[in-house]
Write a protein that holds these residues in place. Structure first.
Motif, PDB file in Angstrom:
ATOM      1  N   GLU A  87      60.199   9.817  48.510  1.00  0.00           N
ATOM      2  CA  GLU A  87      59.781  10.691  49.603  1.00  0.00           C
ATOM      3  C   GLU A  87      58.284  10.986  49.535  1.00  0.00           C
ATOM      4  OE1 GLU A  87      62.140  14.187  49.983  1.00  0.00           O
ATOM      5  OE2 GLU A  87      64.015  13.078  49.893  1.00  0.00           O
ATOM      6  N   ASN A  88      57.733  11.266  50.695  1.00  0.00           N
ATOM      7  CA  ASN A  88      56.364  11.778  50.841  1.00  0.00           C
ATOM      8  C   ASN A  88      55.272  10.816  50.393  1.00  0.00           C
ATOM      9  OD1 ASN A  88      57.632  14.144  51.732  1.00  0.00           O
ATOM     10  ND2 ASN A  88      57.621  15.014  49.687  1.00  0.00           N
ATOM     11  N   LYS A  94      58.748  15.180  59.017  1.00  0.00           N
ATOM     12  CA  LYS A  94      58.421  15.335  57.596  1.00  0.00           C
ATOM     13  C   LYS A  94      57.254  14.432  57.202  1.00  0.00           C
ATOM     14  CE  LYS A  94      60.481  15.365  53.035  1.00  0.00           C
ATOM     15  NZ  LYS A  94      61.652  15.105  52.227  1.00  0.00           N
ATOM     16  N   GLN A  95      57.284  13.169  57.647  1.00  0.00           N
ATOM     17  CA  GLN A  95      56.209  12.239  57.323  1.00  0.00           C
ATOM     18  C   GLN A  95      54.894  12.679  57.954  1.00  0.00           C
ATOM     19  OE1 GLN A  95      56.880   9.741  55.082  1.00  0.00           O
ATOM     20  NE2 GLN A  95      54.696   9.356  55.027  1.00  0.00           N
ATOM     21  N   PHE A  97      62.770  12.776  59.949  1.00  0.00           N
ATOM     22  CA  PHE A  97      61.923  11.909  59.141  1.00  0.00           C
ATOM     23  C   PHE A  97      60.500  11.885  59.687  1.00  0.00           C
ATOM     24  CE2 PHE A  97      59.724   7.887  59.015  1.00  0.00           C
ATOM     25  CZ  PHE A  97      59.464   7.792  57.661  1.00  0.00           C
ATOM     26  N   ASN A 129      58.138   9.850  44.264  1.00  0.00           N
ATOM     27  CA  ASN A 129      57.840  10.862  45.277  1.00  0.00           C
ATOM     28  C   ASN A 129      56.398  11.344  45.180  1.00  0.00           C
ATOM     29  OD1 ASN A 129      60.599  10.881  46.112  1.00  0.00           O
ATOM     30  ND2 ASN A 129      61.068  12.223  44.393  1.00  0.00           N
TER      31      ASN A 129
END
Length: 181
Positions: free
Chosen positions: A76-77, A7-8, A4, A96
C-alpha cells in the motif's frame, strides 16, 4: 475502486508539495494512474490472464512512462514521484509506504525462469532518482538509497546507501518504537 483512487490520490497529496488538491492528484499524477493500471493488471495476472495483464501494463507504460510488470507484488501507499523511466520487474516485491523517484529501476540480473530475480523493498524505503536496484537482494525497512546509486547487495534496515557500486554510509539505530522480541 473509488476508495483506491481516493487513497492513492491522498498519498500523492501528502508526499508531493507541488500537488494542491485531491482533484489535482487524481487528474494529473502519473503515480495514481500507474498504480490504478497496475492493480487491474495484477488482478488479471493472478487470475492467469497473463497476456491481457501484460497488454494493460504496456498501455500504462505508454500513458505514464512508468513500467510495472503485472507479476510484481506492491504493498500500500507506493508513491512514484515524477515517474518517467521507472521500471519494476516481474518478481520485485515492494512493501508499504515506499517512495520511488524518476528513473528508478528494480531490475533482475539473471534470465532464469521460475526464480526470484528482482529486489525486495521493505516498508518505508526511499529510493532516489536514477537509482538501480539489481538482483534478488533486500533493501531493509526505512533505508534510503541515494540518487544514481547502483545497488547489488542487501542494504540493512534504516541505512543510507550511495555510490556505484552502492556502499552503506550511514546506519541508524532502530527507531525507539520498534521492539525486538
Amino acid at each position: 475502486m473509488f476508495k483506491f483512487f481516493k487513497k492513492q490520490a491522498q498519498v500523492v497529496l501528502d508526499k508531493d508539495p507541488a500537488t494542491e488538491s485531491l482533484w489535482d492528484s487524481l487528474l494529473t499524477s502519473p503515480s495514481v494512474k500507474a498504480m490504478a493500471y497496475y492493480r487491474m493488471a495484477h488482478r488479471l495476472y493472478l487470475n492467469n490472464k497473463k497476456i491481457l495483464a501484460k497488454m494493460l501494463a504496456k498501455r500504462a507504460r505508454r500513458i505514464t512512462g512508468i513500467e510495472i510488470h503485472p507479476g510484481a507484488t506492491i504493498g500500500e501507499n507506493l508513491f512514484i514521484d515524477h515517474g518517467m523511466g521507472v521500471v519494476i520487474g516481474q518478481t520485485a516485491k515492494i512493501g508499504n509506504n515506499v517512495t520511488l523517484y524518476h528513473q528508478v529501476t528494480l531490475g533482475g540480473v539473471s534470465g532464469a525462469r521460475g526464480e526470484k530475480r528482482h529486489p525486495t523493498i521493505e516498508d518505508d524505503v526511499m529510493i532516489g532518482a536514477g537509482a538501480k536496484i539489481l538482483g534478488n537482494i533486500t533493501i531493509g525497512r526505512g533505508a534510503k538509497i541515494g540518487a544514481n546509486a547502483v545497488v547489488v547487495r542487501d542494504v540493512p534496515p534504516y541505512a543510507t546507501a550511495v555510490g556505484i557500486p552502492a556502499k552503506v554510509v550511514q546506519k541508524k539505530a532502530t527507531p525507539s518504537y520498534m521492539y525486538v522480541i
